[in-house]
Structures are given as C-alpha cells and as structure tokens.
Design an enzyme around this catalytic site. Structure first.
Site, mmCIF file in Angstrom:
data_model
loop_
_atom_site.group_PDB
_atom_site.id
_atom_site.type_symbol
_atom_site.label_atom_id
_atom_site.label_comp_id
_atom_site.label_asym_id
_atom_site.label_seq_id
_atom_site.Cartn_x
_atom_site.Cartn_y
_atom_site.Cartn_z
ATOM 1 C CD GLU A 120 22.220 -28.717 -18.760
ATOM 2 O OE1 GLU A 120 21.183 -28.120 -18.402
ATOM 3 O OE2 GLU A 120 22.255 -29.934 -19.005
ATOM 4 C CE LYS A 133 15.680 -31.507 -20.076
ATOM 5 N NZ LYS A 133 16.058 -32.918 -20.195
#
Length: 357
Positions: A153, A169
């Site tokens: 990420e 997410k």
C-alpha cells in the site's frame, strides 16, 4: 550486542554510509537521500545515507534467517477479544460516533537467536515468498529501528509538487469474495484521504483518478483507489513540504478510520499493544530530486530488542470495521493477512514466483 551496520533497501536501491539521523521532517526538504520510519504513535526517524546504489533484493541464503517457531506466535488480542472489539466498534457506529474504525492486533514471538537476527535476511525471504510493490528494509540498530516490510500500500508518493496516495480497503481471497461492504469501506476512506490531502494541497487540485480497482497480491486481492493532489508553491520560494504533508495526513487514513479523530480514540481504547512501525509510514525521500515514496507500514515485521522476556519479532494485522462487519469474518480477514507472512518468517512457507508491480 547487536552490531550490524546501518543500511536500508528500497526500490532496487541499497543505502549505506549513515550520515545523519533526525526526528525533524523538515530535513526531508533539505538535501540528500533519506529513509523514513514513522511509528503509528508518532515517533519519527529520518536517516540520511551517503552511498545509495542499485542493488537487487538479496538472494535467499539457507540458514541466514532463523525465525521463530511456527507455534511461538502470540496475539495482543485473541479471537474473543478481537470479535468483542468489532462488536464494540459497531456500537460506536450505531451511536453516530464513527463510520469506520480499523481494529488491529500485534503478533509477537521470541527470536531464537537474537544476536544473529538480521531484518535484511528476512527481507530476502519476503521478496521471494511474498513479493510486494513497496518492500524494503531499514536497519538502524542504534536507533531502535529494525524493520522489514512487504507493504502493498502506497501512503504518499511525491514527485515535485504532485502527491499521490493509494489507499487499500477491502480484502478477500478472490475478487468474488469482495462484498458491497468492502466497496463502501473503500469509498469512505477515499473521502478521508481526499480531505487530508485537501488540507495541504492547492484548492481544487485533489482528484481521484482510480476508484476501487481490484489488485491481486500473493494469496489475496485488495480494492485500491488513487488520490492525487498538488502542493502549492510559494512565489517567494517556500510552500508546503514534507512537514506540512505529514502533519495533514498522518496516521494514514486507511489504517485509522473515519472520522479520523474519533477512530483514533476508539483504537486507543480497544487495542492493547502499540502498533509501532505497523500502520505507520516507511520508505525513502530523495530531497535533491524532490521525490519520495512512503508505504503504509502493513505486512511489516520489526524486531523489538527491548521486549519483556527478551528480543522479539513483531508483526501487525487488522481489518476495517463498518456497520456491515461480521465479527468472525473480520477475525478471519486478520488471519488471512497474517498467515502467509508468519509462515515465511517462521520458515514454513515455500518461495513464490512473481513480480511485484
């Protein structure tokens, strides 16, 4: 005494010859090539290295990393405590205090041979067993920083005045596992990241070039979005820099929740161990070129040599909790995120072929 020399490894570069260490983020807008480790709780270590050269990920050398026994791992929150925490967050959501909160737990295991434990050797295993786009090593033993990350990420990428974030997410074993809840979770965090960047970027410059794209990673898939903005330039030569950027966006929105302030209060009440570099920011900054890339410190191991009972290896795992969360499913998500990485660190997982993006 653990006396391996300071070094760092990111993006095919090896950094040696440590010159400076500071906690002042303004240094990242000065000169030189810096490594950054920002703990979730706010501790910041910026280290400038004098020798930075291309060097591929280290080859796996049998026996170089001796990890914990597979059954030695313990969790700061067990299954009952974690699922109870999920239910408590849902109560906060029902009361209108928060829309989403990230609930995490820290895994710990004693190191069988602390004196020989080298996070760069663990990085080699991760590169072959769990390749990741933002993988790296930071080894600063004298400053209490020994980190090996396989982060997928992007927290912040800076190229000149352009800033990009890539919040994750939504997680499943396959794309078919992803639920409407996962998409809603991603959109909530995109709004939060837009607001965070909007606090420091030029008015009207924050955009979302990509929303809820599906990305495959070893053993799982994620929903990933892209948020981008432009830092304002002061005509007199100043303007917003790393100090303002970190102040506006840290801790990363994807590992806190929304609203961020409320989520942080809930996290502090429910979690029983500090996250440290897990869920913080880890990466590099080239101050001379005005570039940098910090990952969100997930899929991240760190050595805690001050741990009660002797030096320990730690690893964090968590999940974003929304009104649509099922406590057992969220526990299973934390298990899924941890299983492959813990097996690699304990030497029970076979290498995986593949190239990170």
């Amino acid at each position: 005494m653990h006396d391996l020399p300071p070094m760092a490894r990111f993006g095919g570069l090896l950094a040696t010859d440590l010159r400076d260490v500071t906690s002042d983020p303004a240094a990242l807008d000065s000169t030189g090539w810096w490594v950054v480790v920002a703990d979730f709780e706010g501790r910041l270590v910026c280290a400038r290295f004098g020798d930075v050269r291309p060097d591929p990920a280290p080859a796996v050398a049998p026996g170089r990393w001796r990890g914990p026994a597979p059954d030695a791992w313990t969790s700061s929150l067990d299954r009952a405590a974690y699922t109870a925490g999920v239910r408590r967050i849902r109560e906060h959501i029902a009361a209108g205090e928060v829309y989403q909160a990230n609930l995490c737990r820290v895994m710990s295991a004693p190191l069988p041979d602390p004196g020989a434990a080298d996070v760069d050797a663990l990085t080699a295993l991760l590169a072959h067993g769990n390749p990741a786009p933002y993988a790296g090593t930071v080894r600063l033993p004298a400053h209490g920083v020994e980190v090996a990350t396989a982060s997928p990420e992007l927290y912040l990428r800076r190229t000149g005045r352009t800033v990009t974030s890539g919040p994750i997410k939504g997680t499943g074993r396959t794309a078919e596992d992803l639920l409407e809840k996962d998409h809603a979770e991603n959109v909530m965090i995109v709004d939060l990241v837009r607001n965070d960047l909007g606090r420091v970027c030029a008015t009207g410059s924050v955009t979302v070039p990509e929303l809820c794209a599906i990305e495959a990673h070893p053993g799982l898939v994620h929903l990933v979005s892209t948020v981008r903005g432009e830092l304002p330039a002061d005509p007199r030569g100043g303007g917003a820099g790393w100090t303002e950027l970190l102040a506006a966006t840290f801790p990363p929105g994807s590992v806190t929740g929304a609203p961020k302030a409320s989520a942080l209060r809930i996290i502090e009440a429910l979690e029983t161990a500090p996250r440290g570099p897990y869920c913080g920011g880890i990466g590099w900054v080239d101050a001379d070129r005005g570039t940098g890339e910090l990952a969100v410190g997930i899929r991240t191991f760190w050595i805690d040599r001050q741990a009660t009972g002797g030096p320990a290896l730690r690893f964090g795992t968590g999940a974003g909790i929304t009104w649509g969360s099922d406590p057992e499913r969220e526990w299973a998500e934390t298990e899924l995120k941890a299983a492959r990485l813990l097996a690699i660190a304990s030497g029970t997982h076979q290498p995986l072929g593949g190239t990170p993006r």
